[in-house]
Scaffold this active site. Structure first.
Site, PDB file in Angstrom:
ATOM      1  N   ILE A   1       0.818  -1.200   0.000  1.00 47.39           N
ATOM      2  CA  ILE A   1       0.000   0.000   0.000  1.00 47.39           C
ATOM      3  C   ILE A   1       0.862   1.264   0.000  1.00 47.39           C
ATOM      4  O   ILE A   1       1.892   1.333   0.656  1.00 47.39           O
ATOM      5  CB  ILE A   1      -0.960   0.010   1.213  1.00 47.39           C
ATOM      6  CG1 ILE A   1      -1.971   1.152   1.102  1.00 47.39           C
ATOM      7  CG2 ILE A   1      -0.189   0.075   2.520  1.00 47.39           C
ATOM      8  CD1 ILE A   1      -3.060   1.084   2.156  1.00 47.39           C
TER       9      ILE A   1
ATOM     10  N   GLY B   1       0.051  -5.509   0.836  1.00 52.98           N
ATOM     11  CA  GLY B   1      -0.988  -5.746  -0.155  1.00 52.98           C
ATOM     12  C   GLY B   1      -0.566  -6.685  -1.268  1.00 52.98           C
ATOM     13  O   GLY B   1      -1.411  -7.311  -1.911  1.00 52.98           O
TER      14      GLY B   1
ATOM     15  N   ASP C   1      -1.709 -10.018  -0.253  1.00 52.80           N
ATOM     16  CA  ASP C   1      -3.147 -10.102  -0.510  1.00 52.80           C
ATOM     17  C   ASP C   1      -3.410 -10.431  -1.973  1.00 52.80           C
ATOM     18  O   ASP C   1      -4.263 -11.255  -2.300  1.00 52.80           O
ATOM     19  CB  ASP C   1      -3.824  -8.772  -0.167  1.00 52.80           C
ATOM     20  CG  ASP C   1      -3.777  -8.437   1.310  1.00 52.80           C
ATOM     21  OD1 ASP C   1      -4.371  -9.177   2.100  1.00 52.80           O
ATOM     22  OD2 ASP C   1      -3.134  -7.437   1.671  1.00 52.80           O
TER      23      ASP C   1
ATOM     24  N   GLU D   1       1.331  -5.535   7.776  1.00 58.48           N
ATOM     25  CA  GLU D   1       0.304  -4.672   8.369  1.00 58.48           C
ATOM     26  C   GLU D   1       0.475  -4.414   9.866  1.00 58.48           C
ATOM     27  O   GLU D   1       0.202  -3.316  10.350  1.00 58.48           O
ATOM     28  CB  GLU D   1      -1.087  -5.262   8.084  1.00 58.48           C
ATOM     29  CG  GLU D   1      -1.599  -5.008   6.672  1.00 58.48           C
ATOM     30  CD  GLU D   1      -1.013  -5.949   5.633  1.00 58.48           C
ATOM     31  OE1 GLU D   1      -1.387  -5.851   4.459  1.00 58.48           O
ATOM     32  OE2 GLU D   1      -0.164  -6.793   5.994  1.00 58.48           O
TER      33      GLU D   1
ATOM     34  N   ASP E   1      -6.664  -6.703   6.014  1.00 53.88           N
ATOM     35  CA  ASP E   1      -8.113  -6.848   5.878  1.00 53.88           C
ATOM     36  C   ASP E   1      -8.607  -6.999   4.442  1.00 53.88           C
ATOM     37  O   ASP E   1      -9.793  -6.875   4.172  1.00 53.88           O
ATOM     38  CB  ASP E   1      -8.831  -5.664   6.536  1.00 53.88           C
ATOM     39  CG  ASP E   1      -8.393  -4.311   5.976  1.00 53.88           C
ATOM     40  OD1 ASP E   1      -7.620  -4.293   5.007  1.00 53.88           O
ATOM     41  OD2 ASP E   1      -8.826  -3.275   6.524  1.00 53.88           O
TER      42      ASP E   1
END
Length: 316
Positions: free
Chosen positions: A106, A162, A165, A185, A193
């Protein structure tokens, strides 16, 4: 409001110090598989190309920011994969990153206002709007999983936050020997999340290892990623990896699109359901899909000892 503004300024200072390290380095030179001119319109964070017939290459393309995920990225990925899902010319997708690393995760500086200053007159309304924001970002990677076309992701260098993810929503994961992965994170005070905590346990299979990685934010290197099942192959360098990824994509694309896409859809379904439910689902699925001409074409090629690449399957 004064306390909120102070918190926001403090967070920005943390972001600057954090991003001054690995996340946001100086600009680097890059050559993409499609061209050297940068991302293909209309995207600003992605470069899209068709390196071989029936294979679409999606390249994360913010090399000057180490492919950090800014506001535009989160919506462009959704638009991109929705287009790919509807594209009858595409049968397989390869995802990679431009520049020195796959992604730094991110982009904290760009995303801070969305995450830390949601609109609302009170706690309920602020929370409601923040939830909408989170679920919107979750779709950025869920859209990869929902896409019926198999997605092969090729990781080089760092894959942070991310990035984990993203890759856990892909179907096949490859990496270079210098690749490393990090669930970052907890180091910025949040729980991941948008997919890692929910998909990674099903990818690796070891709850203990997932917990360790998520709670300590330690790095996992290529050899451990291979032995744990996060990736299926490790390559010496990016050039070799991309050649391997395209070769694999070509092998998949040569098969019946009815069979390939049906296989992906049923693999995802089986992951989240019991064996009995999965068997019932594929029985219902194949009661129509077995009526395809692709079965006879594939059988004919097999009897004649021909490669599936010689079969002209219709678009799907």
């Amino acid at each position: 409001m004064r306390e909120s503004s102070l918190f926001y300024r403090c967070f920005n200072n943390i972001c600057r110090r954090f991003n001054s390290g690995l996340w946001l380095p100086s600009q680097v030179m890059v050559r993409t598989m499609s061209s050297s001119s940068g991302p293909t319109s209309p995207y600003t964070t992605l470069s899209i190309s068709r390196p071989t017939e029936r294979v679409t290459h999606v390249e994360l393309h913010r090399p000057e920011k180490r492919n950090a995920m800014n506001k535009a990225f989160w919506s462009e990925m959704v638009d991109c994969f929705n287009e790919i899902a509807a594209d009858p010319e595409c049968r397989v997708v390869v995802v990679s990153g431009a520049g020195k690393i796959f992604t730094a995760g991110i982009d904290l500086m760009d995303m801070a206002s969305n995450l830390l200053q949601p609109e609302g007159d009170d706690t309920a309304r602020v929370s409601w709007n923040l939830r909408k924001t989170i679920t919107k970002y979750q779709e950025t990677f869920s859209v990869i999983e929902k896409c019926s076309k198999p997605v092969v992701v090729a990781v080089h260098g760092a894959c942070i936050g991310g990035g984990v993810d993203l890759i856990t929503a892909c179907d096949i994961r490859l990496c270079t020997q210098d690749a490393w992965f990090q669930i970052k994170e907890v180091d910025i005070g949040i729980a991941a999340d948008v997919g890692t905590l929910h998909r990674l346990p099903k990818v690796i299979g070891s709850r203990s290892l997932v917990n360790e990685l998520a709670l300590t934010a330690r790095k996992m290197y290529a050899d451990e990623a291979k032995s744990s099942g996060l990736v299926s192959r490790v390559f010496a360098d990016k050039e070799t990896m991309m050649a391997g990824a395209l070769e694999m994509a070509g092998e998949i694309a040569a098969r019946s699109p009815v069979a390939v896409q049906g296989t992906k859809i049923n693999l995802v379904y089986a992951r989240d359901h019991s064996v009995a439910e999965g068997l019932d689902y594929i029985a219902t699925w194949n009661m129509s899909m077995l009526q395809t001409q692709d079965v006879m074409k594939s059988a004919q090629a097999a009897m004649e000892r021909k490669s599936p690449k010689t079969v002209a399957f219709s678009k799907l």
